[in-house]
Design a protein around this motif. Structure first.
Motif, PDB file in Angstrom:
ATOM      1  N   THR A  37     -70.341   5.721   4.168  1.00 43.90           N
ATOM      2  CA  THR A  37     -71.035   6.733   4.960  1.00 43.90           C
ATOM      3  C   THR A  37     -72.166   7.322   4.157  1.00 43.90           C
ATOM      4  O   THR A  37     -72.095   7.412   2.928  1.00 43.90           O
ATOM      5  CB  THR A  37     -70.069   7.853   5.390  1.00 43.90           C
ATOM      6  OG1 THR A  37     -70.821   8.860   6.049  1.00 43.90           O
ATOM      7  CG2 THR A  37     -69.336   8.445   4.211  1.00 43.90           C
ATOM      8  N   LEU A  38     -73.212   7.718   4.850  1.00 46.52           N
ATOM      9  CA  LEU A  38     -74.342   8.344   4.191  1.00 46.52           C
ATOM     10  C   LEU A  38     -74.085   9.811   3.899  1.00 46.52           C
ATOM     11  O   LEU A  38     -74.866  10.445   3.192  1.00 46.52           O
ATOM     12  CB  LEU A  38     -75.601   8.190   5.053  1.00 46.52           C
ATOM     13  CG  LEU A  38     -76.131   6.764   5.186  1.00 46.52           C
ATOM     14  CD1 LEU A  38     -77.342   6.741   6.096  1.00 46.52           C
ATOM     15  CD2 LEU A  38     -76.487   6.204   3.821  1.00 46.52           C
ATOM     16  N   GLU A  39     -73.055  10.374   4.444  1.00 45.52           N
ATOM     17  CA  GLU A  39     -72.723  11.770   4.213  1.00 45.52           C
ATOM     18  C   GLU A  39     -71.256  11.870   3.807  1.00 45.52           C
ATOM     19  O   GLU A  39     -70.417  12.337   4.574  1.00 45.52           O
ATOM     20  CB  GLU A  39     -73.000  12.600   5.464  1.00 45.52           C
ATOM     21  CG  GLU A  39     -74.442  12.537   5.939  1.00 45.52           C
ATOM     22  CD  GLU A  39     -74.667  13.356   7.196  1.00 45.52           C
ATOM     23  OE1 GLU A  39     -74.287  14.539   7.199  1.00 45.52           O
ATOM     24  OE2 GLU A  39     -75.196  12.801   8.165  1.00 45.52           O
ATOM     25  N   THR A 459     -84.780  21.299   6.081  1.00 41.05           N
ATOM     26  CA  THR A 459     -84.570  20.794   7.435  1.00 41.05           C
ATOM     27  C   THR A 459     -83.128  20.325   7.518  1.00 41.05           C
ATOM     28  O   THR A 459     -82.383  20.358   6.529  1.00 41.05           O
ATOM     29  CB  THR A 459     -85.527  19.632   7.769  1.00 41.05           C
ATOM     30  OG1 THR A 459     -85.137  18.472   7.001  1.00 41.05           O
ATOM     31  CG2 THR A 459     -86.973  19.982   7.452  1.00 41.05           C
ATOM     32  N   SER A 460     -82.728  19.851   8.655  1.00 44.84           N
ATOM     33  CA  SER A 460     -81.366  19.348   8.799  1.00 44.84           C
ATOM     34  C   SER A 460     -81.118  18.102   7.958  1.00 44.84           C
ATOM     35  O   SER A 460     -79.971  17.712   7.742  1.00 44.84           O
ATOM     36  CB  SER A 460     -81.079  19.037  10.269  1.00 44.84           C
ATOM     37  OG  SER A 460     -81.977  18.045  10.752  1.00 44.84           O
ATOM     38  N   ALA A 461     -82.193  17.482   7.460  1.00 50.97           N
ATOM     39  CA  ALA A 461     -82.053  16.261   6.659  1.00 50.97           C
ATOM     40  C   ALA A 461     -82.630  16.423   5.261  1.00 50.97           C
ATOM     41  O   ALA A 461     -82.822  15.427   4.554  1.00 50.97           O
ATOM     42  CB  ALA A 461     -82.734  15.087   7.368  1.00 50.97           C
ATOM     43  N   PHE A 462     -82.910  17.658   4.841  1.00 49.89           N
ATOM     44  CA  PHE A 462     -83.557  17.875   3.540  1.00 49.89           C
ATOM     45  C   PHE A 462     -83.045  19.175   2.944  1.00 49.89           C
ATOM     46  O   PHE A 462     -83.285  20.250   3.477  1.00 49.89           O
ATOM     47  CB  PHE A 462     -85.074  17.905   3.713  1.00 49.89           C
ATOM     48  CG  PHE A 462     -85.841  18.074   2.428  1.00 49.89           C
ATOM     49  CD1 PHE A 462     -85.303  17.720   1.203  1.00 49.89           C
ATOM     50  CD2 PHE A 462     -87.127  18.612   2.447  1.00 49.89           C
ATOM     51  CE1 PHE A 462     -86.018  17.870   0.027  1.00 49.89           C
ATOM     52  CE2 PHE A 462     -87.855  18.784   1.274  1.00 49.89           C
ATOM     53  CZ  PHE A 462     -87.292  18.403   0.065  1.00 49.89           C
ATOM     54  N   ASN A 463     -82.324  19.063   1.815  1.00 46.60           N
ATOM     55  CA  ASN A 463     -81.820  20.218   1.083  1.00 46.60           C
ATOM     56  C   ASN A 463     -82.364  20.215  -0.337  1.00 46.60           C
ATOM     57  O   ASN A 463     -82.471  19.149  -0.970  1.00 46.60           O
ATOM     58  CB  ASN A 463     -80.291  20.213   1.023  1.00 46.60           C
ATOM     59  CG  ASN A 463     -79.646  20.583   2.345  1.00 46.60           C
ATOM     60  OD1 ASN A 463     -80.271  21.227   3.186  1.00 46.60           O
ATOM     61  ND2 ASN A 463     -78.399  20.182   2.537  1.00 46.60           N
ATOM     62  N   VAL A 464     -82.676  21.387  -0.852  1.00 49.03           N
ATOM     63  CA  VAL A 464     -83.047  21.537  -2.260  1.00 49.03           C
ATOM     64  C   VAL A 464     -82.122  22.583  -2.867  1.00 49.03           C
ATOM     65  O   VAL A 464     -81.618  23.475  -2.174  1.00 49.03           O
ATOM     66  CB  VAL A 464     -84.521  21.950  -2.428  1.00 49.03           C
ATOM     67  CG1 VAL A 464     -85.452  20.860  -1.939  1.00 49.03           C
ATOM     68  CG2 VAL A 464     -84.808  23.262  -1.707  1.00 49.03           C
ATOM     69  N   ALA A 506     -82.717  17.650  -5.165  1.00 54.99           N
ATOM     70  CA  ALA A 506     -83.059  17.518  -3.752  1.00 54.99           C
ATOM     71  C   ALA A 506     -82.222  16.404  -3.152  1.00 54.99           C
ATOM     72  O   ALA A 506     -81.959  15.389  -3.805  1.00 54.99           O
ATOM     73  CB  ALA A 506     -84.550  17.221  -3.577  1.00 54.99           C
ATOM     74  N   LYS A 507     -81.806  16.610  -1.897  1.00 56.95           N
ATOM     75  CA  LYS A 507     -81.018  15.621  -1.168  1.00 56.95           C
ATOM     76  C   LYS A 507     -81.678  15.387   0.181  1.00 56.95           C
ATOM     77  O   LYS A 507     -81.941  16.349   0.918  1.00 56.95           O
ATOM     78  CB  LYS A 507     -79.574  16.094  -0.989  1.00 56.95           C
ATOM     79  CG  LYS A 507     -78.856  16.378  -2.302  1.00 56.95           C
ATOM     80  CD  LYS A 507     -77.422  16.828  -2.101  1.00 56.95           C
ATOM     81  CE  LYS A 507     -76.738  17.103  -3.430  1.00 56.95           C
ATOM     82  NZ  LYS A 507     -75.310  17.469  -3.283  1.00 56.95           N
ATOM     83  N   LEU A 508     -81.948  14.105   0.475  1.00 55.31           N
ATOM     84  CA  LEU A 508     -82.657  13.765   1.705  1.00 55.31           C
ATOM     85  C   LEU A 508     -81.914  12.686   2.466  1.00 55.31           C
ATOM     86  O   LEU A 508     -81.369  11.741   1.860  1.00 55.31           O
ATOM     87  CB  LEU A 508     -84.074  13.257   1.395  1.00 55.31           C
ATOM     88  CG  LEU A 508     -85.047  14.201   0.700  1.00 55.31           C
ATOM     89  CD1 LEU A 508     -84.947  14.013  -0.817  1.00 55.31           C
ATOM     90  CD2 LEU A 508     -86.476  13.908   1.151  1.00 55.31           C
ATOM     91  N   LEU A 509     -81.898  12.822   3.784  1.00 58.16           N
ATOM     92  CA  LEU A 509     -81.424  11.776   4.679  1.00 58.16           C
ATOM     93  C   LEU A 509     -82.661  11.146   5.314  1.00 58.16           C
ATOM     94  O   LEU A 509     -83.316  11.740   6.164  1.00 58.16           O
ATOM     95  CB  LEU A 509     -80.501  12.351   5.748  1.00 58.16           C
ATOM     96  CG  LEU A 509     -79.225  13.037   5.235  1.00 58.16           C
ATOM     97  CD1 LEU A 509     -78.421  13.595   6.404  1.00 58.16           C
ATOM     98  CD2 LEU A 509     -78.383  12.071   4.415  1.00 58.16           C
ATOM     99  N   LEU A 510     -82.988   9.938   4.878  1.00 47.56           N
ATOM    100  CA  LEU A 510     -84.208   9.267   5.313  1.00 47.56           C
ATOM    101  C   LEU A 510     -83.888   8.318   6.460  1.00 47.56           C
ATOM    102  O   LEU A 510     -83.882   7.097   6.314  1.00 47.56           O
ATOM    103  CB  LEU A 510     -84.831   8.498   4.139  1.00 47.56           C
ATOM    104  CG  LEU A 510     -85.120   9.336   2.894  1.00 47.56           C
ATOM    105  CD1 LEU A 510     -85.633   8.456   1.771  1.00 47.56           C
ATOM    106  CD2 LEU A 510     -86.105  10.442   3.210  1.00 47.56           C
ATOM    107  N   GLY A 511     -83.599   8.871   7.601  1.00 48.29           N
ATOM    108  CA  GLY A 511     -83.233   8.043   8.731  1.00 48.29           C
ATOM    109  C   GLY A 511     -81.735   7.899   8.846  1.00 48.29           C
ATOM    110  O   GLY A 511     -80.960   8.450   8.068  1.00 48.29           O
ATOM    111  N   PRO A 512     -81.281   7.130   9.825  1.00 44.13           N
ATOM    112  CA  PRO A 512     -79.844   7.024  10.098  1.00 44.13           C
ATOM    113  C   PRO A 512     -79.070   6.210   9.072  1.00 44.13           C
ATOM    114  O   PRO A 512     -77.841   6.258   9.072  1.00 44.13           O
ATOM    115  CB  PRO A 512     -79.808   6.343  11.472  1.00 44.13           C
ATOM    116  CG  PRO A 512     -81.084   5.560  11.531  1.00 44.13           C
ATOM    117  CD  PRO A 512     -82.101   6.379  10.791  1.00 44.13           C
ATOM    118  N   SER A 513     -79.750   5.470   8.206  1.00 45.14           N
ATOM    119  CA  SER A 513     -79.011   4.573   7.303  1.00 45.14           C
ATOM    120  C   SER A 513     -79.476   4.657   5.860  1.00 45.14           C
ATOM    121  O   SER A 513     -79.157   3.776   5.063  1.00 45.14           O
ATOM    122  CB  SER A 513     -79.145   3.123   7.786  1.00 45.14           C
ATOM    123  OG  SER A 513     -80.515   2.734   7.807  1.00 45.14           O
TER     124      SER A 513
END
Length: 736
Positions: A37-39, A459-464, A506-513
């Motif tokens: 899983t990505l999360e 954002t919902s896909a970007f945390n610092v 920093a933690k990023l979700l770069l798309g669904p995968s």
């Protein structure tokens, strides 16, 4: 009862060996592995289940499928290479366990893992003084591995420069039973059997395996039997008991010892001649078990109580020169210990709201204790001889902590915690003789270790985030055993090292995968523990000056579709001493070889812990000791590494052809270079000539392969910085 029979054939190259794995499973649920899983949801960072993406810390999880699919499942080094900031020194030598290093913590360990907290299913796999045993982990039944790095690892107490925790699989519905056979070159074999089931309130899993290998090198065979069991029972809807039991037996793992560069070029598969002469080997068994009670005290409160016990037995045969073993203060060439250990913990977690923001806090107390009987004996060419050491060592570790998370604004959250840890050491020496005084004594250390982290949800896909923590690392029992001045008693002058850590990430979700994690860190340590002196078969330790570690980590993981994925882990680390300190590398020529005087100065800017470790299956240089690394030339850390791995020492003690096996004779002081290479030992003595105390008075000499005349005197020439690390090759690497 059973579904369709499934089979899988994979091919994997493990080191230099091609490994074929055949898996046979008798259930349709055999393919039910922990999904990637990505999360990932993790526990180690906060002691509660949270998404790693939402935490202000560097923490990663390795899934069960990533651990088990197509792998040998013998060493955790097969898996931890996925985690940035983490390095595992896999010596491919089962007489010396894996050395795990996280952001530089643990780098000074000559054997096993030190400075890193190891946990298996909530039960410590590290001793109270900080020595860890990765061999406890059963990878054949592992469902997940979590690795915590950075400031928040300080909440796990002493020796927690990082935390590695392995979680075992649970039983499944329907019941499963699987068997596997793994085999490869150099006699590699592994057989495993695993099963699990759920029936009413009962949940159980059991795993057993047997591994053996002849080894790439001569005198490197090993075998290991291992089991792991996890049983759960629901007392009611609010209470659950879990029993965990694990153990392994590893008898007579052979140790081929390190090779010189010339020996590697001649035959990389050979063993050191002294390994054959002294039959260097290690036998180890470890059994431990624990009981965990989880209780829900209401809608917002949970309680966990854990207790565990265990035993560990170790016997290791070392290639210590016979003359050195006879010294009054020597512990001999056989290290034997019988250790009993145990502990308990209580943890309370509460969830509530504070100023309309969710607040979770956890309070707990940990207690760990160990009591060992340690003996040392003469290694009379592979046979246990006379007693040379007899002592009892007790360690008690008590810690209390408070940790909390609070989302005080919709896009802001804070995590903080504090812990106090008290560690007590007691040694009772029962071997007191002429020239070997009573080394009994006791000491204790205590330290507060606070941590705090702040996270902003861009954002919902970007945390610092940013975090800070303070950790401490006490000496181990063996590091406290002897004083540098040669006096009797515990080395009370040796203090814990303390580290202040700052991390930005920093933690990023770069798309669904695809996900990307980036972190930079700065670690400042005071009182690094290094070797002070090595004489008479005893090593003593001291606190060095300050050190700094600057680094960056990057982890990129992406699913490519069609069953393919990619994973990138990158680490940059610059570790240096920031202040000069005095250190006498063991038997280095720039120190006084007779008195062991502390005469060498390690200047500011020297790279930390760059000596290569001993024990490799292939091409490592001559055996070295990290703790004695006082290399003084060349400013570039990479240049140091190249020098240490490629520059042969320029000065060695020569062997006179008529010296007897194990002789430690030296020609008389003032003898010429030609006479020092004479064919007799009649003018020799067991001590070096006084001229060796001054580097300029030493004539270049070379040592032949270590088959006799055990006089190991490395060079101090600035052109060969590796020489300062070549302290007593092939000796004194017993388990702490």
């Amino acid at each position: 009862m059973f579904g369709r029979l499934a089979s899988l054939l994979t091919v994997r190259f493990c080191g230099s060996a091609a490994v074929w794995t055949v898996l046979l499973a008798q259930s349709a649920a055999w393919a039910q592995a922990a999904s990637d899983t990505l999360e990932p949801v993790v526990i180690t960072g906060t002691r509660t289940e949270r998404r790693a993406f939402d935490l202000p810390m560097s923490i990663d999880a390795i899934s069960g499928s990533q651990i088990q699919d197509g792998k040998a499942r013998v060493n955790i080094s097969e898996d931890l290479n996925r985690v940035p900031g983490t390095f595992v020194q896999n010596r491919e030598n089962f007489a010396q366990e894996l050395q795990i290093t996280i952001r530089g913590f643990g780098a000074r360990s000559q054997f096993g893992t030190r400075g890193i907290k190891l946990i298996a299913d909530g039960i410590p796999a590290s001793t109270p003084d900080g020595q860890g045993s990765p061999g406890v982990f059963d990878l054949g039944s592992a469902a997940r591995i979590e690795v915590l790095r950075g400031p928040f690892s300080a909440l796990y107490g002493n020796h927690s420069g990082g935390v590695v925790q392995v979680f075992s699989e649970s039983g499944t519905t329907p019941p499963t039973l699987s068997a596997d056979l793994t085999f490869g070159s150099y006699g590699f074999q592994r057989y495993g059997l695993k099963g699990g089931a759920v029936s009413g309130s009962f949940n159980g899993m059991a795993s057993a395996s047997y591994f053996s290998v002849d080894g790439y090198r001569d005198h490197s065979a090993a075998r290991k039997s291992q089991f792991n069991t996890k049983l759960g029972y629901d007392l009611n809807v609010s209470n659950r008991l879990t029993l965990v039991a694990t153990g392994f037996d590893q008898p007579n793992a052979q140790d081929p010892l390190g090779l010189t560069q010339a020996q590697v070029q001649q035959d990389p598969r050979q063993a050191q001649p002294v390994a054959i002469a002294f039959n260097t080997r290690r036998s180890l068994d470890n059994v431990q078990g624990g009981l965990i009670w989880d209780s829900s005290l209401g809608a917002n409160d949970t309680l966990r109580v854990m207790a565990y016990v265990g035993s560990r037995n170790n016997e290791q045969y070392l290639a210590v020169p016979l003359d050195s073993q006879q010294a009054a203060t020597s512990s001999g060439g056989v290290s034997a210990l019988d250790r009993q250990f145990g502990g308990a913990s209580v943890r309370w977690t509460r969830r509530q709201d504070l100023l309309e923001g969710p607040l979770t806090w956890t309070a707990g107390v940990d207690y760990d204790t160990s009591s060992e009987a340690r003996q040392g004996y003469i290694n009379n060419l592979g046979v246990r001889g006379a007693l040379k050491r007899d002592e009892d060592n007790d360690v008690d570790n008590l810690g209390a902590y408070l940790q909390a998370e609070w989302q005080f604004l919709p896009r802001w959250s804070i995590s903080a915690g504090v812990r106090y840890t008290q560690v007590e050491f007691t040694a009772a020496d029962r071997y007191v003789a002429a020239g070997n005084p009573n080394d009994s004594g006791s000491t204790s250390y205590g330290e507060w270790t606070p941590t705090v982290g702040l996270m902003f949800n861009v954002t919902s896909a970007f945390n610092v985030y940013a975090s800070y923590g303070r950790s401490f690392e006490t000496p181990t029992t063996v590091e406290l055993a002897y004083r540098p001045d040669g006096g009797s008693g515990v080395n009370f002058a040796l203090q814990p090292s303390t580290s202040d850590q700052i991390e930005l990430g920093a933690k990023l979700l770069l798309g669904p995968s695809t996900r990307l994690n980036v972190a930079v860190f700065d670690i400042r340590t005071s009182g690094e523990i290094v070797i002070a002196r090595n004489t008479g078969g005893r090593s003593s330790f001291q606190n060095a000056g300050d050190s700094s570690r600057l680094g960056a980590e990057l982890m990129l993981e992406s699913g490519l579709g069609g069953g393919f994925s990619t994973h990138v882990a990158l680490t940059l680390l610059n570790a240096r001493f920031d202040s000069a300190f005095r250190s006498c590398a063991p038997l280095a020529a720039f120190c006084n070889p007779v008195t062991g005087a502390n005469t060498a100065v390690v200047p500011t800017g020297t790279a930390c812990q760059v000596c290569p470790m001993r024990h490799s299956s292939r091409t490592l240089p001559i055996a070295t000791r990290r703790s004695g690394c006082v290399e003084r030339s060349k400013s570039s850390p990479m240049a140091r590494w190249r020098s240490m791995t490629s520059t042969p020492p320029t000065r060695r003690a020569t062997r006179s052809p008529t010296c007897g096996q194990g002789s430690n004779r030296w020609p008389a002081a003032g003898a010429s270079a030609s006479s020092r290479a004479s064919t007799t030992c009649s003018a020799g003595s067991t001590s070096e000539p006084s001229s060796w105390a001054t580097p300029t008075a030493v004539t270049t000499r070379r040592r032949r392969p270590a088959t006799s005349c055990w006089a190991h005197r490395p060079s101090t020439s600035s052109s060969a910085p590796v020489a300062a690390c070549l302290a007593r090759p092939f000796a004194e690497f017993a388990e702490v």
